[in-house]
Every structure is written in structure tokens, then in C-alpha cells.
Design an enzyme around this catalytic site. Structure first.
Site, short mmCIF file in Angstrom:
data_model
loop_
_atom_site.label_atom_id
_atom_site.label_comp_id
_atom_site.label_asym_id
_atom_site.label_seq_id
_atom_site.Cartn_x
_atom_site.Cartn_y
_atom_site.Cartn_z
CD GLU A 107 7.29 -7.40 7.33
OE1 GLU A 107 8.21 -6.64 7.03
OE2 GLU A 107 7.14 -7.93 8.44
CE1 TYR A 118 -3.59 -6.98 2.46
CE2 TYR A 118 -1.94 -8.71 2.50
CZ TYR A 118 -2.95 -8.00 3.12
OH TYR A 118 -3.30 -8.32 4.40
#
Length: 150
Positions: A107, A118
Site C-alpha cells: 500500500e 511497483y
């Protein structure tokens, strides 16, 4: 210098206090005290920093059943832009697979530039928490959850 000392040295340099994302030593120790917690340390060349050498980056993570959550990743500011964050992420994915993970999660705050790393590693957004983060000045920022099947 212990491994936690190495993590904390990177933590204190890598995270801008404005975002309130850095963990305390106690939080790091508690996460690693659980059998599900693990860390990855790397020197500037992408190897484990042995013989008392300092770390240039770290990952903290935890495994629950067949899922692993990347809790925190940090790279010294002066070592950024050299692929070390990607090496840490690749090692995280490798270790998660070795641990039997079917899925991994992480997150980030919505304006975190690491999101590009990511996505390049195959993570895709799967959720959003409105106003999850709060900066020092009280500004609220959404959290974006990413997932990846292994």
C-alpha cells in the site's frame, strides 16, 4: 551494528517526516518479533551488508497463510535512482515465492512516486482508502493498495 540498527539508519534518512510514514524502532522490533515478519537488507551493491557495513535499503514484510504484505521499503536518498529499490522489490518477490505465497500486496500514499516501480514489477491497483494518510500539516491523502499474483 545490529540488523535493526541498519534498518533504523535507513529509516531515519529515507522517510521525510512530513509524510509520517517512518516507523519507530519499537514498531520494527514488534513486526519482526512475530513469526510472520521478515526483513531484507541490502548494501549499495544489492548484497547483504555483512561485517558491520551499513545498509543502503531494506524491506519489512509479513506473511499470513499464502499472502505476503510488503509493509515498508526504504532506500537511502543518496542511493536512489540506481536500481536498488527494484532489487529490493525483486528480492521481496523471490522470498515471498519461496515462502509459498500465492499473492503479494502493498500500500502506498496516492502521490508516492514509487508507484511507478511497483507497476513496472507487475503490481496492479486493487483498492483505495480515502483520506487514509495524514501529513504533519493535516493534509489527508488516499492510500492505494496494490496486488500481484505470484
Amino acid at each position: 551494528m545490529t540488523d535493526i540498527d541498519k534498518v533504523m539508519a535507513v529509516m531515519n534518512a529515507a522517510f521525510d517526516p512530513h509524510w509520517r510514514e517512518a516507523w519507530t524502532r519499537r514498531q520494527v522490533e514488534d513486526s519482526l518479533a512475530l513469526s510472520s515478519g521478515f526483513m531484507i537488507l541490502m548494501d549499495e551493491l544489492g548484497s547483504y551488508p555483512c561485517d558491520g557495513k551499513p545498509a543502503a535499503g531494506f524491506v519489512l514484510a509479513r506473511r499470513v497463510l499464502d499472502e505476503v504484505e510488503l509493509l515498508l521499503i526504504g532506500v537511502l536518498p543518496e542511493k536512489r535512482g540506481r536500481g536498488l529499490g527494484r532489487k529490493l522489490l525483486d528480492e521481496f518477490l523471490h522470498k515471498s515465492a519461496q515462502l509459498g505465497a500465492a499473492n503479494v500486496f502493498l500500500e502506498v500514499r496516492a502521490n508516492n512516486q514509487a508507484e511507478k516501480v511497483y507497476r513496472a514489477a507487475g503490481f496492479a491497483p486493487i483498492g483505495r482508502r480515502k483520506d487514509y494518510y495524514r501529513t504533519v500539516d493535516g493534509t489527508r491523502i488516499d492510500a492505494v493498495t496494490f496486488g500481484k499474483a505470484l
